[in-house]
Scaffold this motif. Sequence first.
Motif, short mmCIF file in Angstrom:
data_model
loop_
_atom_site.label_atom_id
_atom_site.label_comp_id
_atom_site.label_asym_id
_atom_site.label_seq_id
_atom_site.Cartn_x
_atom_site.Cartn_y
_atom_site.Cartn_z
N ARG A 232 0.86 -1.18 0.00
CA ARG A 232 0.00 0.00 0.00
C ARG A 232 0.90 1.23 0.00
N LEU A 233 0.71 2.07 -1.03
CA LEU A 233 1.48 3.29 -1.19
C LEU A 233 0.53 4.46 -1.34
N TRP A 234 0.92 5.61 -0.77
CA TRP A 234 0.19 6.85 -1.03
C TRP A 234 1.12 7.78 -1.81
N VAL A 235 0.57 8.40 -2.83
CA VAL A 235 1.34 9.32 -3.67
C VAL A 235 0.72 10.70 -3.57
N ARG A 236 1.54 11.68 -3.19
CA ARG A 236 1.08 13.07 -3.09
C ARG A 236 1.93 13.92 -4.02
N CYS A 237 1.32 14.96 -4.58
CA CYS A 237 2.01 15.84 -5.51
C CYS A 237 1.99 17.27 -4.96
N THR A 238 3.14 17.92 -5.01
CA THR A 238 3.28 19.29 -4.53
C THR A 238 4.04 20.11 -5.57
N GLU A 239 3.54 21.30 -5.86
CA GLU A 239 4.28 22.20 -6.73
C GLU A 239 5.23 23.02 -5.85
N ILE A 240 6.54 22.88 -6.11
CA ILE A 240 7.55 23.47 -5.23
C ILE A 240 7.97 24.85 -5.71
N ALA A 241 8.25 24.96 -6.99
CA ALA A 241 8.72 26.21 -7.58
C ALA A 241 8.51 26.11 -9.08
N ASN B 163 5.08 4.68 2.05
CA ASN B 163 4.93 3.23 2.08
C ASN B 163 4.36 2.82 3.44
N GLU B 164 3.28 2.07 3.42
CA GLU B 164 2.65 1.62 4.67
C GLU B 164 3.62 0.86 5.57
N ARG B 165 4.62 0.19 4.96
CA ARG B 165 5.55 -0.63 5.75
C ARG B 165 6.63 0.20 6.45
N VAL B 166 6.77 1.46 6.09
CA VAL B 166 7.79 2.29 6.71
C VAL B 166 7.35 2.67 8.12
N ALA C 244 11.27 -1.15 1.20
CA ALA C 244 11.90 -0.75 -0.05
C ALA C 244 10.85 -0.32 -1.07
N LEU C 245 11.24 0.66 -1.89
CA LEU C 245 10.39 1.18 -2.96
C LEU C 245 11.06 0.93 -4.30
N ASN D 26 10.66 6.69 3.43
CA ASN D 26 9.86 7.21 2.34
C ASN D 26 10.70 8.10 1.42
N THR D 27 10.28 8.20 0.18
CA THR D 27 11.04 8.91 -0.84
C THR D 27 10.25 10.07 -1.40
#
Length: 793
Positions: A33-42, A52-55, A122-123, A221-222
């Motif tokens: 199970r992974l969650w992916v979020r997106c952020t605009e930095i610049a 990662n749920e396992r982290v 691991a990812l 997490n990465t």
Amino acid sequence: MFFGQKIHPLNFDGPDRLTIGTDAVELSGANVRLWVRCTEIADGCLRLRFENERVTDGRQHSDAVLPEHRPGRSVVPQMERDTAVFAATAGRVELDATRLRLELAGFSLATVTGGIGGCGEALLLNFDLSAVDGCYGFGERTKHLNKLGDSAEYLTVDVVAVFRHTYARDDYDPTYVAIPLAILKSGERFLGLFFDNPGRAVMDAGKSRPGEFWYQSLGGNTDLYLLAGPTLAEVVRRHAALTGRAPLPPLWALGYHQCRWSYRNATELRELAAQFAAADLPVSALWYDIDYMDGFRLFTWNRAEFPDPAALNRELKAAGIHTVTIVDPGIKREPGYAVYDSGQAREAFCRTASGREYVGKVWPGDTVFPDFTLKTTRDWWAGWLAEFLRDSALDGVWLDMNDPATGYSRTEEMRFDHGAVPHDRYHNQYAHFMALASRRACEQADPNGRPFLLTRSACAGTQRHSAVWTGDNASNWRHLRMSLPCSLNLGLSGVAFNGPDVGGFMDDVRAELLVRWHQAGCLFPFYRNHSAHFTRRQEPWQFGPAPLAAIRGAIRTRYRLLPYLYQCFFAHWLAGDPIIRPLLYHYPGPEFSDLDDQYLVGDALLVAPILHGEGQGLESIRHGVTAQERPVVLPPGWWFDLNRGEWLEGGRSLPYAAALDELPLFARDGAALPYYPGPLKNSLMDLSAIELHLFCREQPARFDYFLDDWETRRHESGAYGVARITAEIEGGRLRVVIAESGDYPTDTVRFSPVVYGHPELRELELTINGRAAIQPLRAGQRDWLCRTLDVQA
């Protein structure tokens, strides 16, 4: 796990379901199970966070990204049929249950089907490289510039200790530096992928499976930062803005440095300075290696050999020679030794899981290590180091053994935050936080000055605090050749101030290799001759008059061009461009994709050093002198040969033969090179008079010359100016205009044009801050390398 091993992709569990939330996309499967979020930095920069749920510890321990860039603006996902879409100004990210697709600045990249997965903590991200024809960056790496078909492991190590029998080869991996940045090339478009995870990781650019790029983080997490192009320069500048640009160094730090393990007493240091003077060689810094200490105890001197170090260092500085001292992190575990006692009282040292002091065994014997992840420890360290620098009248700090090297003691037992945080979260950042604490010490010791620090180990962001040298190399032709792509990729990865040990640190150097290494590195950002105590001495005069003359030509040319190098550093501080660059940086054609035995200094100078010795390659005899031959690739346009004083037409590869005292060095048509014409006495330089060497055969010249005081940090508050220089050809006249602006007094530098132009140029019209004058161009001469060339002045 042994080095070179990876997790087989078939051992990762992949998701097969997608669920969209308010700010994240959930990817799930039977065992992942992974969650992916997106952020605009610049501008041009997006962050994808993979959770990662396992982290078990989901905190981002990395200090790579500047604090002001960490929050960003959340991008809300939208469903389009069965695909989740993050649409942002910088680009578009699409996710379905088994695939990730990216689109930034016209560069498209996607994972292979099933290319997202988890294996415990691991990812795996597995991208399709079928449209990619180049891969660059990767931090400090062996082998070649283009990493396509190669792989790299990200775990900082003491290379000679780990690769005891193979360190002299040119293919060891991992290295001292961990910067997991991949810059992908497709045609003339580029895209940067910066994987911000401070733990152990692997990037494989088609070595294990051609046509696929694997990223594997082995824990934690990465954050994946997407850096838009379309040009290579735009990607590099965005990464530099994200992780920080190198601060301006003091001018003396850009000179020639001399070091050996070790110069053992004050008499030897004084004799060394006298030998440089007798050899007519400028030198800006002499270095103290580990033997200056009392029993390898930090912040001490062996007073029998160095009875008054402060007086010695002031004496050297009066002659224009600065001093730099090695500082390792290991502190002798010795009750009664003040540094150890005070650190123990402050609970400043790393601990084991049970709470005991972690003990290694390095130079002092049983050794403890400061936990630089703690602010209290950094403050404690800064106080001790600042006092040592002040009391000893030292000018710079050399951070070594900070990979961290712990001797025969396993590093994995070293934990952080009083034993609460496991080792792998900070292993790759140990040197980074040591550099942070040490820079603060330098600023305390001299609040108005610019610190100079050099570190062996580093990660992304360390360039904000310290320069980097590429560690304990070997005295062989393979390592000379490798130093070019290694330093070029470090520059592309954000570490602009870098360079190798000239001549090689380990093993015995020979005369020809020492000369060629000095020539190859004479315009590198960092220029230091360094050798180990059990090797042959390799100061420039050790091999007789002919090698000394050739080395002298290289070193003196560097000093003549120090104003230009300094301007390159100023431009990096403002925008993030590397000091030395692969030709691909400005010429994105396919003929430059793999070219890594030449380099550019800024955008004006091309260096094509000789990288093989007598009997190893093509040779020719010219006027009875043996010359080594190599092909030189000149980009389109005209280039001025600074060995032979002639213009060469580019857009081709041509054979070039160079005798021992020759370095193939070329200036671009349209270049303006600030040149120091004064006497060369170590770092003592009067920079109020600068020659502008204008190379104008057919092209106009444009150059911004930044004006500041060369040594304080007042420029950080905006106290600098710029002299905008333009040179236009109008028939037989060269019109040069210099206009100063900014927050710095005008007319503090006297500019004198020197022209390398078309033979029909006859006169110069010079306008400085509105004052115009016309004068005829007269024949003159200037020194370059070991030659005196005809010019117009």
